[in-house]
Design a protein around this motif. Structure first.
Motif, short mmCIF file in Angstrom:
data_model
loop_
_atom_site.label_atom_id
_atom_site.label_comp_id
_atom_site.label_asym_id
_atom_site.label_seq_id
_atom_site.Cartn_x
_atom_site.Cartn_y
_atom_site.Cartn_z
N VAL A 83 0.84 -1.20 0.00
CA VAL A 83 0.00 0.00 0.00
C VAL A 83 0.87 1.25 0.00
N THR A 84 2.01 1.20 0.71
CA THR A 84 2.91 2.36 0.76
C THR A 84 3.48 2.68 -0.61
N THR A 85 3.88 1.66 -1.36
CA THR A 85 4.43 1.87 -2.71
C THR A 85 3.37 2.48 -3.62
N VAL A 86 2.16 1.94 -3.56
CA VAL A 86 1.06 2.49 -4.36
C VAL A 86 0.81 3.94 -3.99
N ALA A 87 0.87 4.24 -2.69
CA ALA A 87 0.62 5.61 -2.24
C ALA A 87 1.70 6.57 -2.75
N LEU A 88 2.96 6.13 -2.77
CA LEU A 88 4.03 6.99 -3.27
C LEU A 88 3.84 7.32 -4.75
N LEU A 89 3.50 6.31 -5.55
CA LEU A 89 3.25 6.57 -6.97
C LEU A 89 2.01 7.41 -7.17
N ALA A 90 1.00 7.18 -6.35
CA ALA A 90 -0.20 8.00 -6.43
C ALA A 90 0.11 9.45 -6.08
N GLY A 91 1.04 9.65 -5.14
CA GLY A 91 1.46 11.01 -4.81
C GLY A 91 2.14 11.70 -5.98
N LEU A 92 2.95 10.95 -6.75
CA LEU A 92 3.55 11.52 -7.96
C LEU A 92 2.47 11.93 -8.97
N LEU A 93 1.43 11.12 -9.05
CA LEU A 93 0.33 11.45 -9.95
C LEU A 93 -0.38 12.71 -9.47
N GLY A 94 -0.52 12.87 -8.15
CA GLY A 94 -1.11 14.10 -7.61
C GLY A 94 -0.26 15.31 -7.93
N ALA A 95 1.07 15.16 -7.88
CA ALA A 95 1.96 16.27 -8.24
C ALA A 95 1.81 16.62 -9.71
N ALA A 96 1.68 15.60 -10.57
CA ALA A 96 1.46 15.87 -11.99
C ALA A 96 0.13 16.59 -12.21
N ASP A 97 -0.88 16.21 -11.46
CA ASP A 97 -2.18 16.88 -11.56
C ASP A 97 -2.06 18.35 -11.19
N ALA A 98 -1.26 18.65 -10.17
CA ALA A 98 -1.12 20.04 -9.73
C ALA A 98 -0.59 20.93 -10.84
N ALA A 99 0.30 20.38 -11.68
CA ALA A 99 0.81 21.15 -12.80
C ALA A 99 -0.16 21.13 -13.98
N TYR A 100 -0.80 19.98 -14.20
CA TYR A 100 -1.63 19.83 -15.39
C TYR A 100 -2.89 20.70 -15.33
N PHE A 101 -3.59 20.73 -14.22
CA PHE A 101 -4.90 21.39 -14.17
C PHE A 101 -4.83 22.88 -14.51
N PRO A 102 -3.98 23.69 -13.84
CA PRO A 102 -3.93 25.11 -14.23
C PRO A 102 -3.35 25.31 -15.62
N ALA A 103 -2.41 24.46 -16.02
CA ALA A 103 -1.84 24.60 -17.36
C ALA A 103 -2.89 24.33 -18.43
N ALA A 104 -3.71 23.30 -18.21
CA ALA A 104 -4.75 22.97 -19.19
C ALA A 104 -5.75 24.10 -19.33
N LEU A 105 -6.14 24.71 -18.22
CA LEU A 105 -7.10 25.82 -18.27
C LEU A 105 -6.48 27.05 -18.93
N ALA A 106 -5.20 27.31 -18.63
CA ALA A 106 -4.53 28.47 -19.24
C ALA A 106 -4.22 28.23 -20.71
N LEU A 107 -4.15 26.97 -21.12
CA LEU A 107 -3.84 26.66 -22.51
C LEU A 107 -5.00 27.02 -23.45
N LEU A 108 -6.21 26.90 -22.98
CA LEU A 108 -7.36 27.10 -23.87
C LEU A 108 -7.35 28.45 -24.58
N PRO A 109 -7.15 29.58 -23.86
CA PRO A 109 -7.17 30.87 -24.57
C PRO A 109 -6.02 31.04 -25.54
N ALA A 110 -4.96 30.24 -25.41
CA ALA A 110 -3.83 30.33 -26.33
C ALA A 110 -4.11 29.60 -27.64
N VAL A 111 -5.13 28.75 -27.67
CA VAL A 111 -5.45 27.97 -28.86
C VAL A 111 -6.84 28.28 -29.39
N VAL A 112 -7.76 28.57 -28.46
CA VAL A 112 -9.17 28.68 -28.83
C VAL A 112 -9.54 30.14 -29.07
#
Length: 410
Positions: free
Chosen positions: A111-140
């Protein structure tokens, strides 16, 4: 002299434009991946251990780095480029999913190993979500922001609606490892689609970060802008209050309501599916016919959410509860599309990543406070819980209506 193609030099036609299609496909599939993986993760942890603290531990491992890193990620988006940050985060998600898939296939991870990898996914989400929203006006093109936001949010709502059944069914048919491989493949398609957008987005003359502020000062500048700009401050406050007053009461209070009045805990799934259906309908409605008077639409959306939440105090049948929760979902999704599109249009581009990180923070990071509110009010009964929380949202609608900046939005 040759110039690089920019989003603003692209054709401003319909969604048949290939860049818009790739954006919608990339962000839409990424939203579906989020919905499917959350169900996969929950079921896999339940397979590894008994229900209880382990499941909560892993879900916190996803949510904590996402919440902590959101604001610094907003600075990164403004400092670099939303397309590059979104693409890097998307490929990091793929790498984490593949690593987790290898562990599940060839080892027996703890469970600890799964949690560590899940934490990396959470860190990726932190960068992806605002970037994805800010990307729209640059393309749309500006006139299509509401429609594209609606399509992306509709994919998210659709994933939430059918994701649990699809993920559970596929896991039962082919197992956890093959299912995760499929999710990783969908994530890779999303990353490939987004990668094609890097060459068509460039920072324009609006990008003033020649100031070269330190990260802390840049974050402070974004926070000051959000606080001193009445439109941004008002919308962020409304989003935050709605999430605190609705998420916990609907999930926690809804479970108690289902058990006490609606015929058993099994009816909760029916009621929550109504929320998903309402969210999907609200997203598509907002994109199909963007409102001419946005300000009053925002007021109406907040009021619908408040009325639906308060209405749960009186329901005694699962059909009525599902209809009321559908209203809450419809208002939430419609409001989300309108608010995000409005901010994308009006916030200066060099601050957009930081403001979008605040939007995501107000949306996803306040859930623990909402659960605490629900827990504090539940001893007084579900009627009190829903009336108090619904009334708070209705009062928020009144405050929004009293704001001339929001009320006059077109």
């Amino acid at each position: 002299m040759t110039t690089e193609p920019t989003a603003r030099s692209l054709p401003r036609g319909s969604l048949g434009d290939p860049h818009l299609r790739r954006l919608v496909v990339g962000q839409g599939l990424a939203a579906v991946v989020d919905a499917l993986f959350l169900i996969w993760l929950t079921l896999f942890v339940l397979e590894l251990s008994e229900p209880g603290i382990a499941t909560g531990f892993v879900l916190v491992a996803v949510a904590l780095p996402r919440a902590v890193l959101l604001l610094p990620a907003g600075v990164l988006v403004d400092r670099l480029d939303p397309a590059r940050v979104a693409v890097a985060a998307a490929w990091l998600r793929v790498a984490v999913l593949l690593a987790l898939g290898a562990l599940v296939t060839f080892t027996s991870p703890s469970v600890t190993t799964v949690a560590l990898l899940a934490g990396l996914l959470g860190a990726a989400d932190a960068a992806y979500f605002p970037a994805a929203l800010a990307l729209l006006p640059a393309v749309v093109p500006t006139e299509q922001l509401a429609r594209v936001n609606a399509l992306v949010q509709g994919a998210e709502s659709g994933g939430d609606l059918v994701g649990p059944a699809v993920a559970a069914g596929v896991i039962a048919a082919v197992g956890f490892d093959a299912t995760l491989g499929g999710i990783a493949a969908v994530a890779a398609v999303a990353a490939i689609a987004l990668s094609t957008l890097i060459r068509v987005t460039r920072r324009g003359p609006d990008a003033k970060d020649g100031e070269q502020l330190s990260s802390a000062r840049a974050l402070g500048a974004g926070l000051r802008y959000a606080w001193h700009e009445p439109l941004v401050r008002g919308m962020l406050a409304a989003i935050a209050l709605i999430n605190i007053a609705v998420v916990g009461p609907v999930l926690v209070g809804g479970a108690v309501l289902a058990d006490q009045r609606l015929g058993g805990a099994g009816s909760l799934g029916v009621v929550l599916s109504g929320f998903g259906a309402g969210s999907l309908a609200g997203s598509l409605m907002a994109g199909w016919r963007p409102p001419a008077r946005r300000g009053w639409t925002v007021v109406g959306g907040v009021a619908a959410i408040g009325a639906g939440t308060a209405g749960l105090a009186a329901v005694t049948h699962v059909v009525a509860a599902t209809a009321v929760v559908s209203l809450v979902g419809l208002g939430s999704a419609f409001l989300g599309v309108v608010v995000v599109a409005t901010l994308q249009e009006r916030v200066p581009k060099h601050l957009l990543g930081r403001v979008m990180s605040l939007v995501v923070l107000a949306t996803v990071a306040l859930d623990p406070f909402s659960y605490a509110v629900a827990g504090a009010l539940l001893p007084y009964g579900t009627t009190t819980l829903f009336l108090v929380c619904g009334s708070a949202v209705l009062a928020c609608a009144g405050l929004v209506a009293a704001s001339p900046v929001i009320r006059s939005l077109r």
